[in-house]
Design a protein around this motif. Structure first.
Motif, short mmCIF file in Angstrom:
data_model
loop_
_atom_site.label_atom_id
_atom_site.label_comp_id
_atom_site.label_asym_id
_atom_site.label_seq_id
_atom_site.Cartn_x
_atom_site.Cartn_y
_atom_site.Cartn_z
N LEU A 1 0.83 -1.21 0.00
CA LEU A 1 0.00 0.00 0.00
C LEU A 1 0.87 1.26 0.00
O LEU A 1 0.59 2.22 -0.74
CB LEU A 1 -0.92 0.01 1.21
CG LEU A 1 -2.24 -0.76 1.05
CD1 LEU A 1 -3.01 -0.78 2.36
CD2 LEU A 1 -3.10 -0.15 -0.05
N LEU A 2 1.92 1.23 0.82
CA LEU A 2 2.80 2.41 0.87
C LEU A 2 3.51 2.62 -0.47
O LEU A 2 3.73 3.75 -0.91
CB LEU A 2 3.83 2.24 1.98
CG LEU A 2 3.31 2.53 3.39
CD1 LEU A 2 4.22 1.92 4.44
CD2 LEU A 2 3.20 4.04 3.61
N GLY A 3 3.88 1.50 -1.08
CA GLY A 3 4.53 1.59 -2.40
C GLY A 3 3.58 2.18 -3.44
O GLY A 3 3.98 2.99 -4.29
N TYR B 1 1.96 6.82 -6.64
CA TYR B 1 0.88 7.75 -6.97
C TYR B 1 1.34 9.19 -6.83
O TYR B 1 1.00 10.04 -7.65
CB TYR B 1 -0.28 7.45 -6.02
CG TYR B 1 -1.53 8.29 -6.22
CD1 TYR B 1 -2.22 8.25 -7.43
CD2 TYR B 1 -2.04 9.06 -5.19
CE1 TYR B 1 -3.38 8.98 -7.60
CE2 TYR B 1 -3.20 9.80 -5.36
CZ TYR B 1 -3.86 9.76 -6.56
OH TYR B 1 -5.00 10.49 -6.74
N THR B 2 2.13 9.46 -5.78
CA THR B 2 2.47 10.86 -5.52
C THR B 2 3.76 11.31 -6.18
O THR B 2 3.97 12.50 -6.35
CB THR B 2 2.59 11.11 -4.00
OG1 THR B 2 3.51 10.17 -3.46
CG2 THR B 2 1.26 10.96 -3.30
N TRP C 1 2.64 9.76 -13.07
CA TRP C 1 1.74 9.29 -14.12
C TRP C 1 0.31 9.14 -13.60
O TRP C 1 -0.60 8.78 -14.34
CB TRP C 1 2.24 8.00 -14.75
CG TRP C 1 2.44 6.86 -13.80
CD1 TRP C 1 3.46 6.73 -12.90
CD2 TRP C 1 1.62 5.70 -13.63
NE1 TRP C 1 3.31 5.56 -12.20
CE2 TRP C 1 2.20 4.90 -12.62
CE3 TRP C 1 0.45 5.25 -14.24
CZ2 TRP C 1 1.66 3.70 -12.20
CZ3 TRP C 1 -0.09 4.04 -13.82
CH2 TRP C 1 0.51 3.28 -12.82
N GLY C 2 0.12 9.38 -12.29
CA GLY C 2 -1.23 9.43 -11.76
C GLY C 2 -1.80 8.09 -11.36
O GLY C 2 -2.91 8.02 -10.87
N GLY C 3 -1.03 7.03 -11.57
CA GLY C 3 -1.51 5.70 -11.19
C GLY C 3 -0.77 5.23 -9.95
O GLY C 3 0.07 5.94 -9.39
N ALA D 1 3.26 15.46 -7.02
CA ALA D 1 1.90 15.85 -7.42
C ALA D 1 1.26 16.65 -6.29
O ALA D 1 1.53 16.41 -5.12
CB ALA D 1 1.09 14.60 -7.69
N ALA D 2 0.43 17.61 -6.68
CA ALA D 2 -0.39 18.31 -5.68
C ALA D 2 -1.76 17.66 -5.73
O ALA D 2 -2.37 17.56 -6.81
CB ALA D 2 -0.48 19.78 -6.02
#
Lengths: 173, 696
Positions: free
Chosen positions: B235-237, B242-243, B247-249, B621-622
């Protein structure tokens, strides 16, 4: 840099000595029983050691208790109908009884169980003892003498005269 | 400190090798002294490795660039807080970390081992624990030998560079403080249930009539611990990806991601099935096979990570350790299965499956589905290698394959997660199952109808939400029934005592709820974990089927809209640091109302940094995160004239995925919280009989 190397060697050597002491300690302490004994001194395997079986019995007893707890909960939640609950509870109780019996017979039962058994046997001994009423000579339970209760036949206090014959003791444990 | 680290590394290697040999020899010779000495060596290894670890950390803090590993993974400009991350940023440090964690976990596992494993007859060589210790120390010896001989983190450079190369920019993220350590600890931690299982198998004489279940409690405990570590790591990975990856995934079905996912799946199967062995003495072979497979997959993960054949963003890059780990993988798969087949005749179940309509049967089906997903993932992971070997052309397996094959299997799994807990052990009847499932099924149907009315037409998404409602309502219903039953029994216990007032009325259900969970920790801890899985499922369904993405280049002052959001790019400021140049953009986020008006929600600052020494850019990412959806903006490029490229995403329900992590940890802690020793209840006191004997 030289000083750091000397520090490293000194601390490393101290750790090595500490490790040797830790590793060697079991061989040199007073009760080290068996270092160097031939392979014939192999201890009994768990399956043949009664104590090992006791540990196994204790674990299975714990597991049966867990199962009974779960069954109770399932029943309270309405997941198990009453007929099934009774049937399974009876099966678990038999399993638990067999495990407790095995523990008691091996003499490795926890003190609570041993005490429980002694109390039950003492109660059974008292219950099964009888004596004569000093007034009417009718047979009366011995516990009436202990509690100074009245004779059910003539009403005289049973414990007043002479005292009851001591109740039969339970079997030796 | 490098010298001290190197010296202690070799001392630890000697201690662990001695412990492995002495432990097994002590068991075979029946020598208590040897077994105790082996255990002492194991405990000492932890202390010695701790000094080694401390030496490396101190070298990082002091920026001791004479040590090649420190020079490669840190620099003067690196903030001290990243020392912990730099410690395991490369192959060498991560191997030392693995050795440290394994030695500590092994020491705790052996120290806390139950008596029936440690010394059932009071003699330290009488149980299976010496074999368990031997296996654990053998594995530790491998890691320490590789670290000391082939990847020594204390190796020195012939000169002292003025500055180091610096830490990989992708690692300078909060997630990196926990994600790699949790995953590595989880992967290597599988050794512990394996060692308990194999130790128990080895200790059993071949003449024994049956196989014991003594290892089950320890195996379950450590199985759940490693499962939770892997789950947290995964989950942390995902959150890290994600952040930071821009690429948003959050999941790419990357080979190394898969390599951590597969043992987690198999462990999930194991921690369910081990309960059946504990309760019913069933699935003995199956559990040993599962733990062997999980260990094999964990080794495969380590091989992939350290020189495996498939490159990945997560691997340690070019490494000569691949063949060493491949050999260890082969041994780690073959030897446990050889022991398994050798002791196969002893692994007969104590009981048979009473009915297919029972919790045991549900666990079995859940196991088959989990294994199917694991092996599909394994196939997808090794397929590029197989295709290269067979046809000379590398064919990569991408997300559509996993979605098509694993998607339905996962839905089946979620369905079972709703049904399984409703089924009693041994046997259920249809009437009680119908009764137990009526409310969850009705809730699921209501959700399905509602979604259809709202216009949802994707079958998978519909199935996902419906099944999530089915499982969640089932759990909530169980809680409600449990609270009600407990309140009833508490009322009976406090009959006669008056409790009035709103506070008392509220306190009763809360106390009953707490008492219910506390009295049945494994069960209700498991339910909490199931809820966390449903949260993850919501996130996956939301982002897989309903996310929106837009890539734009904006000039300062320019706006763009996506869904019911609008953003206005204000401009970018530049900040120069010792190791990087940061481009910080300012973006206003508005919510567009249906009537055309807009409301300013927030001003966010996505940023992009360029690291010249790595010739690499790293983004942050914000994200404006709410339980409904994430509004996600990440800069993809910064142009010289002040224009900036952005990737903008609206990711529905992903918030639930990140919240699931702490919920899952909470559930695991509750499930594992030790239970007090059981004291037998006193026998009921009956009034003595007064009936006269028939013959006195």
């Amino acid at each position: 840099m030289e000083g750091q190397a000397i520090f490293a060697i000194l601390v490393g050597a101290a750790l090595a000595v500490f490790s040797l002491i830790m590793v060697g300690y079991p061989f040199f302490r007073g009760n080290a029983p068996d270092f160097g004994e031939p392979p014939t001194a192999r201890p009994p395997e768990p399956s043949s050691a009664p104590e090992a079986d006791d540990a196994g019995v204790a674990a299975s007893l714990e597991s049966v208790y867990d199962s009974i707890d779960t069954l109770e909960l399932e029943y309270q939640l309405g997941n198990v109908p009453e007929s099934q609950y009774r049937e399974q509870l009876q099966a678990y109780r038999l399993e638990a009884a067999a495990a407790v019996k095995a523990q008691l017979e091996s003499g490795a039962a926890p003190p609570e169980l041993v005490l429980e058994r002694e109390v039950l046997e003492a109660r059974a001994g008292i219950r099964s003892a009888w004596q004569s009423c000093p007034q009417c000579d009718a047979p009366v339970p011995a516990y009436l003498a202990l509690s100074r209760g009245p004779c059910p036949h003539c009403g005289a206090p049973v414990g007043d005269t002479g005292g009851p014959t001591p109740p039969q003791p339970g079997p030796e444990l | 400190m490098g010298d001290l680290g190197a010296i202690t590394l070799w001392i630890a290697l000697a201690l662990s090798a001695y412990s492995a040999v002495a432990s097994v020899a002590g068991k075979l010779r029946g020598s208590a002294a040897l077994v105790e000495s082996a255990q002492a060596a194991m405990y000492t290894t932890v202390a010695v490795l701790f000094v080694s670890t401390l030496s490396l950390v101190t070298a990082f803090i002091g920026r001791d660039f004479e040590i090649a590993y420190v020079a490669r993974h840190s620099e003067l400009a690196m903030p001290d807080r990243y020392t912990w991350v730099a410690f395991y940023a490369g192959n060498e440090g991560s191997l030392l970390y693995i050795a440290m964690v394994l030695s500590a976990m092994a020491a705790v596992a052996v120290w806390r081992a139950p008596r029936q494993l440690a010394a059932p007859s009071g003699h330290p060589a009488s149980g299976s624990l010496p074999y368990t210790t031997g296996i654990l120390m053998l594995i530790l010896t491998f890691f320490l030998a590789v670290t000391a001989v082939m990847a020594n983190p204390f190796e020195k450079l012939p000169f002292i560079p003025a500055d180091g190369e610096g830490i990989n920019p992708l690692l300078t993220h909060f997630g990196m403080f926990l994600h790699p350590p949790a995953l590595m600890a989880g992967l290597v931690g599988i050794s512990i249930p394996l060692a308990f299982a194999l130790g128990s198998l080895l200790a059993r004489p071949s003449t024994a009539s049956g196989y014991g279940d003594e290892w089950v409690d320890a195996g379950r405990f450590w199985g759940i611990i490693t499962w939770a570590l892997l789950a947290s790591g995964l989950l942390l990975g995902s959150w890290w990806a994600y952040t930071i990856l821009g690429w948003g995934g959050y999941w790419f079905w990357d080979p190394v991601e898969n390599a951590a996912f597969m043992p987690w799946l198999v462990l999930t199967a194991f921690i369910h099935c081990i309960m059946v062995q504990k309760r019913r003495g069933m699935f003995r072979m199956w559990n040993i096979a599962l733990v062997n497979v999980a260990f094999g997959m964990a080794l495969y993960g380590m091989f992939m990570n350290r020189g495996g054949s498939v490159p990945s963003v997560h691997s340690f890059g070019a490494s000569s350790l691949g063949w060493v780990f491949l050999t260890f993988l082969a041994i780690g798969v073959i030897v446990p299965f050889v022991i398994f087949f050798w002791r196969y005749p002893l692994l007969k179940s104590a009981q048979n499956l009473d009915s297919m309509l029972s919790r045991e049967a549900a666990f079995l089906v859940n196991n088959l589905l989990l294994l199917a997903i694991a092996f599909v993932t394994l196939w997808g992971t090794v397929y590029p290698l197989i295709s290269r070997l067979t046809s000379g052309e590398e064919i990569t397996v991408a997300r559509p394959f996993y979605d098509q094959v694993n998607g339905p299997l996962m839905l089946g799994l979620v369905f079972l997660m709703g049904v399984g807990p409703m089924l009693p052990w041994r046997r259920a009847n249809w009437a009680s199952v119908r009764r137990a499932l009526t409310i969850p099924a009705a809730a699921a149907a209501a959700v399905a109808v509602l979604l259809l009315i709202l216009g949802l037409r994707q079958p998978y998404a519909l199935a996902g939400f419906t099944l999530a409602a089915f499982v969640a309502s089932g759990i909530l219903m169980e809680w409600y029934r449990g609270v009600r039953a407990r309140m009833r029994s508490e009322r009976m216990g406090t009959r006669g005592r008056k409790t009035t007032g709103a506070l008392a009325a509220l306190r009763a259900p809360v106390s009953a709820f707490g008492g219910l969970i506390w009295a049945n920790r494994p069960r209700y801890g498991g339910y909490i974990v199931h809820l966390s899985v449903i949260m993850v499922a919501l996130g996956i369904v939301g982002t897989s089927f309903f996310n929106t993405q837009k890539d734009v280049v904006l000039s300062p002052g320019e706006t763009t809209a996506i869904e019911n959001y609008e953003i206005r790019y204000l401009g970018t400021t530049q900040a120069i640091y010792g190791n990087r140049t940061e481009f910080i953009s300012s973006v206003e986020v508005y919510r567009l109302a249906p009537d055309g008006t807009k409301e300013l929600l927030d001003t966010i600052s996505p940023n992009r940094a360029f690291y010249p020494s790595f010739n690499m850019a790293s983004t942050r990412a914000a994200i404006r995160s709410t339980p409904v959806e994430d509004f996600y903006v990440v800069p993809s490029e910064n142009l010289p004239d002040g224009d900036a490229g952005f990737r903008i995403l609206v990711n529905p329900l992903i918030w639930w995925m990140w919240v699931a992590g702490p919920v899952m940890v909470l559930g695991t802690v509750i499930a594992l919280w030790p239970e007090p020793a059981r004291v037998p209840a006193p026998a009921p006191i009956r009034a003595p009989t007064t009936s006269r004997p028939t013959a006195a």
